[in-house]
Write a protein that holds these residues in place. Structure first.
Motif, short mmCIF file in Angstrom:
data_model
loop_
_atom_site.label_atom_id
_atom_site.label_comp_id
_atom_site.label_asym_id
_atom_site.label_seq_id
_atom_site.Cartn_x
_atom_site.Cartn_y
_atom_site.Cartn_z
N VAL A 62 0.86 -1.19 0.00
CA VAL A 62 0.00 0.00 0.00
C VAL A 62 0.89 1.24 0.00
N LEU A 63 0.69 2.08 -1.00
CA LEU A 63 1.44 3.33 -1.11
C LEU A 63 0.56 4.49 -0.67
N PHE A 64 0.96 5.17 0.39
CA PHE A 64 0.28 6.38 0.85
C PHE A 64 0.97 7.59 0.24
N VAL A 65 0.22 8.40 -0.49
CA VAL A 65 0.77 9.58 -1.14
C VAL A 65 0.30 10.82 -0.38
N GLY A 105 4.08 2.18 2.74
CA GLY A 105 5.08 3.23 2.74
C GLY A 105 4.45 4.56 2.38
N ILE A 106 5.19 5.64 2.65
CA ILE A 106 4.70 6.99 2.40
C ILE A 106 5.59 7.71 1.41
N ALA A 107 5.00 8.18 0.31
CA ALA A 107 5.66 9.11 -0.59
C ALA A 107 5.22 10.50 -0.16
N ASP A 108 6.11 11.24 0.48
CA ASP A 108 5.79 12.54 1.07
C ASP A 108 5.95 13.62 -0.01
N ASN A 109 4.85 13.91 -0.71
CA ASN A 109 4.89 14.75 -1.90
C ASN A 109 4.37 16.17 -1.70
N VAL A 110 4.22 16.61 -0.48
CA VAL A 110 3.68 17.94 -0.26
C VAL A 110 4.59 19.02 -0.85
N PHE A 111 5.86 18.96 -0.51
CA PHE A 111 6.82 19.96 -0.97
C PHE A 111 7.87 19.30 -1.86
N LEU A 118 3.93 18.58 9.30
CA LEU A 118 2.68 18.13 9.91
C LEU A 118 2.55 16.61 9.83
N LEU A 119 2.95 16.04 8.71
CA LEU A 119 2.93 14.58 8.59
C LEU A 119 3.88 13.95 9.60
N PHE A 120 5.10 14.48 9.69
CA PHE A 120 6.09 13.91 10.60
C PHE A 120 5.60 13.97 12.05
N GLU A 121 5.06 15.11 12.45
CA GLU A 121 4.56 15.25 13.82
C GLU A 121 3.43 14.27 14.09
N SER A 122 2.58 14.04 13.09
CA SER A 122 1.48 13.09 13.25
C SER A 122 2.01 11.67 13.43
N LEU A 123 3.03 11.32 12.64
CA LEU A 123 3.64 10.00 12.78
C LEU A 123 4.26 9.83 14.16
N PHE A 124 4.88 10.88 14.66
CA PHE A 124 5.52 10.84 15.98
C PHE A 124 4.48 10.67 17.08
N LYS A 125 3.42 11.48 17.03
CA LYS A 125 2.40 11.43 18.08
C LYS A 125 1.68 10.09 18.11
N ARG A 126 1.51 9.49 16.94
CA ARG A 126 0.81 8.20 16.87
C ARG A 126 1.76 7.00 16.98
N GLU A 127 3.05 7.29 17.16
CA GLU A 127 4.08 6.26 17.34
C GLU A 127 4.07 5.26 16.18
N LEU A 128 4.13 5.80 14.97
CA LEU A 128 4.03 4.96 13.78
C LEU A 128 5.34 4.78 13.02
N PHE A 129 6.41 5.37 13.48
CA PHE A 129 7.67 5.31 12.74
C PHE A 129 8.04 3.87 12.39
N GLU A 130 8.06 3.00 13.39
CA GLU A 130 8.51 1.63 13.17
C GLU A 130 7.50 0.79 12.40
N GLN A 131 6.27 1.28 12.28
CA GLN A 131 5.23 0.53 11.57
C GLN A 131 5.33 0.70 10.05
N LEU A 132 6.08 1.70 9.62
CA LEU A 132 6.24 1.94 8.19
C LEU A 132 7.27 0.98 7.61
#
Length: 253
Positions: A62-65, A105-111, A118-132
């Protein structure tokens, strides 16, 4: 190319499902490119030896864009951008996919040229780093996309958590910590010290001191956001290989 080699070697064409933060943004044209995002993604999926599927249930990957309905350059207003995406819903979907034990995985295409705060902070708050299984957010949309796809395919076949986490660590440090935070701080320091007589594309005699500054800032960010959980190599060395702030050689020890 690496993704295609792996698929060819295993005589498979893994099925991939794509989830966009902004469905409207599928038709937007990324910075530095000339094709709609959706067309580029489909062509890169094919080139990687993958098969696109619109049936989530049958997907292997699954690719999250992370995108909006337009593409932003570094100087644009993120507040305006966030009127056009629902990041909370995007993160909720990610957690659903994790529960289903999909490789994502995440393709971070905002910039262009940086990860999204905002994406990074959301991943941190939800403790998702290792889940990717893969992440990228570097210069062009296509380079970000292909790096993410390669990480997804590599992890699907290897299931090597150590190497997967090391890749995540490297990309978070370079694409977000350096490009989105530390590089801006260095540019501000250069602007505030005209007596240095340097420019962002010619660091001259300030190259070594600024490399040290970048090293110290990155290591503090690594500990602040607990990326030490991803890798045993948490000491960094920085080299401005082209004597400018844009590209860095990031060495992890």
């Amino acid at each position: 190319l690496l993704s295609r080699v792996l698929n060819d070697y295993h005589s498979k064409s893994l099925k991939i499902y794509v989830y966009y933060a902004s469905e409207k943004g599928k038709d937007a044209i990324p910075c530095f490119e000339d094709s709609k995002l959706v067309n580029t993604i489909l062509s890169h999926i094919k080139a990687s030896g993958l098969t696109y599927t619109d049936d989530y249930r049958e997907s292997d990957l699954v690719l999250f864009v992370n995108n909006g309905d337009i593409f932003f350059e570094e100087t644009m207003d993120i507040v305006e951008f966030n009127k056009n995406r629902d990041l909370t819903h995007f993160m909720d979907k990610m957690e659903e996919v994790i529960k289903d034990k999909k490789v994502l995985g995440i393709a971070d295409n905002v910039f262009c040229n940086r990860g999204d705060a905002l994406l990074f902070e959301s991943l941190f708050k939800r403790e998702l780093f290792e889940q990717l299984s893969s992440y990228a957010g570097w210069n062009t949309s296509s380079n970000t996309l292909d790096t993410t796809l390669c990480g997804l395919v590599s992890y699907y076949y290897s299931r090597n958590d150590y190497k997967k986490n090391f890749l995540l660590f490297h990309r978070f440090v370079e694409d977000y910590f350096y490009m989105a935070i530390v590089r801006d701080e260095i540019i501000k320091k250069i602007d505030a010290n005209p007596q240095w007589n340097i420019k962002i594309n010619n660091l001259s005699n300030m190259k070594a001191p600024l490399e040290q500054f970048a090293k110290e800032r990155l290591e503090r960010l690594i500990y602040k956001y607990q990326l030490i959980n991803l890798s045993d190599k948490t000491k960094v060395s920085i080299n401005f290989i082209w004597n400018r702030t844009f590209e860095i050689e990031l060495i992890l020890e």
